[in-house]
Write a protein that holds these residues in place. Structure first.
Motif, mmCIF file in Angstrom:
data_model
loop_
_atom_site.group_PDB
_atom_site.id
_atom_site.type_symbol
_atom_site.label_atom_id
_atom_site.label_comp_id
_atom_site.label_asym_id
_atom_site.label_seq_id
_atom_site.Cartn_x
_atom_site.Cartn_y
_atom_site.Cartn_z
ATOM 1 N N GLU A 259 0.845 -1.197 0.000
ATOM 2 C CA GLU A 259 0.000 0.000 0.000
ATOM 3 C C GLU A 259 0.871 1.234 0.000
ATOM 4 O OE1 GLU A 259 -3.432 0.884 1.650
ATOM 5 O OE2 GLU A 259 -4.152 -1.136 2.089
ATOM 6 N N PRO A 260 0.574 2.193 -0.883
ATOM 7 C CA PRO A 260 1.354 3.431 -0.855
ATOM 8 C C PRO A 260 0.938 4.274 0.360
ATOM 9 C CG PRO A 260 -0.410 3.603 -2.471
ATOM 10 C CD PRO A 260 -0.461 2.209 -1.919
ATOM 11 N N THR A 261 1.840 5.148 0.814
ATOM 12 C CA THR A 261 1.488 6.054 1.904
ATOM 13 C C THR A 261 0.624 7.193 1.376
ATOM 14 O OG1 THR A 261 3.733 5.590 2.629
ATOM 15 C CG2 THR A 261 2.482 7.147 3.932
ATOM 16 N N GLY A 262 0.889 7.573 0.115
ATOM 17 C CA GLY A 262 0.060 8.612 -0.481
ATOM 18 C C GLY A 262 -0.033 8.407 -1.975
ATOM 19 N N GLY A 263 -1.046 8.998 -2.618
ATOM 20 C CA GLY A 263 -1.201 8.889 -4.056
ATOM 21 C C GLY A 263 -1.991 7.662 -4.451
ATOM 22 N N GLU A 264 -2.162 7.491 -5.784
ATOM 23 C CA GLU A 264 -2.921 6.323 -6.235
ATOM 24 C C GLU A 264 -2.364 5.794 -7.555
ATOM 25 O OE1 GLU A 264 -6.928 7.169 -7.236
ATOM 26 O OE2 GLU A 264 -6.432 8.806 -8.585
ATOM 27 N N VAL A 265 -2.669 4.517 -7.796
ATOM 28 C CA VAL A 265 -2.314 3.885 -9.061
ATOM 29 C C VAL A 265 -3.619 3.585 -9.776
ATOM 30 C CG1 VAL A 265 -1.265 1.881 -10.164
ATOM 31 C CG2 VAL A 265 -0.214 2.877 -8.128
ATOM 32 N N VAL A 266 -3.701 3.961 -11.058
ATOM 33 C CA VAL A 266 -4.913 3.694 -11.824
ATOM 34 C C VAL A 266 -4.553 2.741 -12.961
ATOM 35 C CG1 VAL A 266 -6.727 4.689 -13.242
ATOM 36 C CG2 VAL A 266 -5.865 5.932 -11.252
ATOM 37 N N VAL A 267 -5.249 1.608 -13.021
ATOM 38 C CA VAL A 267 -5.028 0.638 -14.092
ATOM 39 C C VAL A 267 -6.325 0.493 -14.865
ATOM 40 C CG1 VAL A 267 -4.414 -1.727 -14.671
ATOM 41 C CG2 VAL A 267 -3.284 -0.585 -12.764
ATOM 42 N N LYS A 268 -6.273 0.745 -16.161
ATOM 43 C CA LYS A 268 -7.443 0.690 -17.036
ATOM 44 C C LYS A 268 -8.604 1.497 -16.450
ATOM 45 C CE LYS A 268 -8.176 -3.277 -19.481
ATOM 46 N NZ LYS A 268 -8.463 -4.723 -19.552
ATOM 47 N N GLY A 269 -8.269 2.658 -15.936
ATOM 48 C CA GLY A 269 -9.316 3.554 -15.463
ATOM 49 C C GLY A 269 -9.785 3.292 -14.037
ATOM 50 N N LYS A 270 -9.284 2.215 -13.403
ATOM 51 C CA LYS A 270 -9.747 1.925 -12.055
ATOM 52 C C LYS A 270 -8.603 2.044 -11.040
ATOM 53 C CE LYS A 270 -11.924 -1.907 -13.133
ATOM 54 N NZ LYS A 270 -12.559 -3.210 -13.023
#
Lengths: 268, 240, 252
Positions: free
Chosen positions: A72-83
């Motif tokens: 799990e990241p501490t901050g931010g997000e990862v988006v794969v195929k829009g999700k």
């Protein structure tokens, strides 16, 4: 066939390529003192092979595991195929540095394991697994056990397992670091051939400059402590010729040299 | 092995001690006791509490060990207790068990259980804790659920160490049953040892003791075979 | 374990169990368990009695002699088996057999050969402890990196120097681990030996207490013996941690 495939690749390589994976403002801390990644922003275009390259301690494996949903990241997000990623998903498959093969299971069962977990019936999943075992060049070894295989062959099983689940994105965590030099070169060549056939997006972690330049469409250079993106390089190496020619290609050699100059400051 | 028997024979013939019979006498005594049926019947009596106790200890031990390995709160509550139990001379409790549960089967089964349980449970716990983190990550990344992770990865990967615990548990169980029979009531093997000692049939006594020690070694070895045959396909098929 | 962000040390669970014991004891559910507080109070009584003091002195004496013997013999045996293949072939099977054999069955034999006194207890301790020490020492010698041996030889070390300067220290983590297990087994040996002989030392006390249903005294004595076992093992574990730095490096 290769001509058609290459044409397809040319089009996907253009600037309009849709990013399949987006990394937005990712940061990662371990405890309160260790900052592994700071504000990483990256996009990974569909169908390309992107390498994450950097000295040890730059957080490249951490970033890959965050994309995989294993950390799990501490901050931010990862988006794969829009999700947004909240955990592992069917559109991503991971290839492990230490192979992560089950020592008690045959090559066939190991390669079919992803499908086994999805509850696909035995006959069907073994058929698929056999196909990919063949693809990675291991046919005839289906009933062997991991301890009977060399490092290179074991990683081929790991690759077959990842291909078998038919994910769009393959995440490879230093897949060749535990493989000896000759087998590594052979494997790299096979990987180039395989990605033309399989049409996957590959994200590849490595600490070898030569490997990154040889394989990648794009190279993301990470700097250490805390890990940040320092540079993105597109090698433009012509890979149409035989492998030996690629390794003597001036573009290949120049890019290796250029990256080395950028990285030598980080050497201990 | 032959050398050892020869040395024993020579030492017995010298003789070092009146209570130290030569090897050949012991073998003859063994033959006599098998022939008159006293040794086989003693073994049957001894095996009963041993087998019951080991089955109980195995089931409870593996369940608790795996539970402690998987869940933090069970680890917190259980592990220190088992560590104390394994390090402490639990045999000291055997007299107590006798005077509470009498001299019957229950007391002997309990003696086996308290000696065998800690090592089985602790090995199960360590086995689960030592499961390769990369295999578990692999299972999660290929979308395995918690159940699949436990049954397809954790338990198979932990099984060699769980079996090692079982082997230790079996030998501890043998200690327990022999102690119980020597301390609680002279029955079975314990009775044979005590009886032949009291009438100074030393050869017979040695034969009984050697038999029980060999028997325990054979049982432990047998378990290893069973483990490889049933659970370790990678060891069985291609390696010699 | 952590509750609401606070880390609770694992040994705290023993306190929890002690409270459970106290409650069970107070309820008088099981005759076996008097309340823990009564047991603790009895501790002073037991420790103060001359019978206990004599028994304790005798027990510790037998234990120390037995362990010292088994360390000396076990380490030598292990070094021999680790370095000489012929010795390994000859002895390996027996050491492996005895390390897991129900040695308590041998105690009656020891009683006949050595009488009903201290020497029987010493021999029991020795027999319980020696095999695991030998086995672990052997494992340590066998596991040492061959490059270390080659290094010593290439710098011209004699056989004796190789043994005392390289092999011994390379195997030291395993030797200490073996000694720690040996100490735990030795405590079991000293108790089992005395229980079976039952007319001397703590064995006599255990016998008297349980025969007369003196549960509080019995548990007090048990706690003392347990504490002794754990304390002795912990002492060796402390030594082990001192050399942990290179044991860890080697197995990495």
């Amino acid at each position: 066939m290769t001509a058609a495939v290459r044409m397809l690749r040319e089009t996907t390589k253009s600037d309009t390529a849709q990013p399949i994976v987006e990394v937005r403002h990712i940061s990662k801390r371990y405890g309160s003192s260790v900052e592994a990644l700071r504000d990483i922003n990256l996009t990974f275009p569909t169908g390309q092979l992107t390498s994450l390259l950097g000295p040890s301690g730059c957080g490249k494996t951490t970033l890959l595991k965050i994309i995989a949903g294993l950390l799990e990241p501490t901050g931010g997000e990862v988006v794969v195929k829009g999700k947004t990623v909240t955990g592992p998903g069917p559109e991503r498959a991971f290839v492990f540095q230490d192979f992560a093969l089950m020592p008690w299971a045959s090559v066939l069962r190991n390669a079919a394991f992803g499908l086994e977990l999805q509850g696909i019936d035995k006959k069907k999943r073994e058929e698929t697994a056999r196909h990919y075992i063949n693809q990675v060049g291991l046919s005839g070894f289906e009933n062997r056990y991991p301890h009977e295989l060399s490092g290179g062959m074991r990683q081929r099983v790991g690759l077959a397992r990842a291909l078998a689940v038919n994910a769009d994105v393959l995440l490879l965590d230093e897949p060749f670091s535990a493989v000896d030099e000759q087998n590594r070169r052979k494997f790299q060549e096979d990987l180039l051939r395989l990605r033309e056939v399989e049409r996957k997006t590959l994200i590849f972690v490595t600490h070898s400059i030569e490997e990154a330049v040889y394989l990648s469409d794009r190279i993301v250079l990470l700097s250490p402590r805390p890990g940040r993106v320092s540079e993105i390089i597109e090698p433009h190496v012509d890979r149409s010729g035989p492998p030996d020619l690629i390794r003597r290609n001036p573009a290949y050699l120049d890019t290796v040299e250029e990256i080395w100059h950028g990285l030598r400051d980080y050497a201990d | 092995m032959v050398l050892f028997c020869l040395a024993w024979e020579v030492a017995g013939r010298i003789p070092i001690n009146v209570a130290f019979p030569p090897f050949s006498d012991v073998v003859a005594a063994f033959g006599r006791m098998v022939a008159d049926g006293s040794l086989p019947s003693a073994f049957l009596i001894t095996l009963q509490p041993l087998v019951i106790g080991l089955v109980v200890a195995t089931v409870i031990g593996i369940v608790m060990g795996v539970g402690m390995g998987l869940r933090d709160e069970l680890e917190w509550a259980g592990v220190p207790v088992f560590v104390v139990m394994q390090a402490a001379p639990m045999a000291a409790l055997i007299p107590l068990i006798t005077y509470v549960y009498g001299i019957g089967l229950t007391a002997k089964v309990l003696a086996v259980v308290i000696l065998a349980l800690p090592v089985i449970a602790l090995n199960g716990y360590k086995a689960v804790r030592n499961v390769s983190p990369s295999l578990r990550a692999m299972c999660r990344s290929f979308l395995g659920n918690r159940r699949q992770e436990i049954f397809k990865i954790v338990l198979p990967d932990a099984s060699p160490m769980i079996f090692a615990g079982l082997r230790l548990g079996i030998s501890a169980g043998f200690v327990g049953v022999v102690l119980a029979e020597l301390l609680i009531t002279p029955t079975g093997i314990g009775d044979l040892i005590t009886y032949h000692r009291s009438i100074a049939d030393y050869a017979e006594m040695y034969a009984v003791i050697a038999t029980i020690i060999l028997f325990s070694a054979v049982t432990v070895g047998l378990l290893e075979r069973v483990e490889i045959a049933l659970f370790r396909p990678e060891k069985k098929e291609h390696s010699a | 374990m952590t509750i609401a962000g606070y880390r609770i040390p694992p040994l705290a669970s023993l306190i929890l169990w002690a409270i459970v014991w106290e409650i069970v004891g107070r309820l008088g559910l099981v005759f076996l368990f008097p309340p823990l507080s009564h047991v603790v109070m009895e501790l002073g009584q037991v420790v103060g009695s001359t019978t206990f003091l004599n028994a304790a002195i005798m027990t510790v004496k037998c234990f120390v002699i037995g362990i010292a013997l088994s360390i000396a013999v076990g380490v030598l045996l292990g070094l021999l088996m680790g370095r000489v293949d012929a010795a390994d072939k000859l002895l390996g099977m027996w050491v492996n057999l005895f390390v897991s054999a129900p040695l308590s069955a041998l105690v009656p034999v020891i009683m006949i050969l050595f009488g009903m006194g201290e020497s029987t207890i010493i021999v029991t301790v020795f027999l319980f402890a020696v095999w695991i020490i030998a086995l672990d020492t052997r494992a340590g010698v066998r596991d040492m990196p061959p490059s270390l041996l080659a290094m010593a030889k290439s710098f011209g070390a004699s056989r004796w120097q190789v043994l005392t300067k390289i092999v011994f220290f390379a195997a030291l983590p395993e030797i200490l681990a073996g000694i720690r297990l040996g100490v735990i087994r030795g405590v079991k040996g000293v108790v089992i030996g005395q229980l079976l002989v039952s007319i001397i030392g703590l064995g006599e006390l255990f016998e008297v207490y349980s025969r007369n249903f003196l549960m509080e005294e019995f548990w007090a004595l048990t706690l003392i013996v347990f504490a002794f076992a754990l304390g002795a093992a912990e002492l060796i574990a402390m030594l082990e941690r001192k050399i942990d730095f290179y044991a860890g490096v080697r197995h990495a």
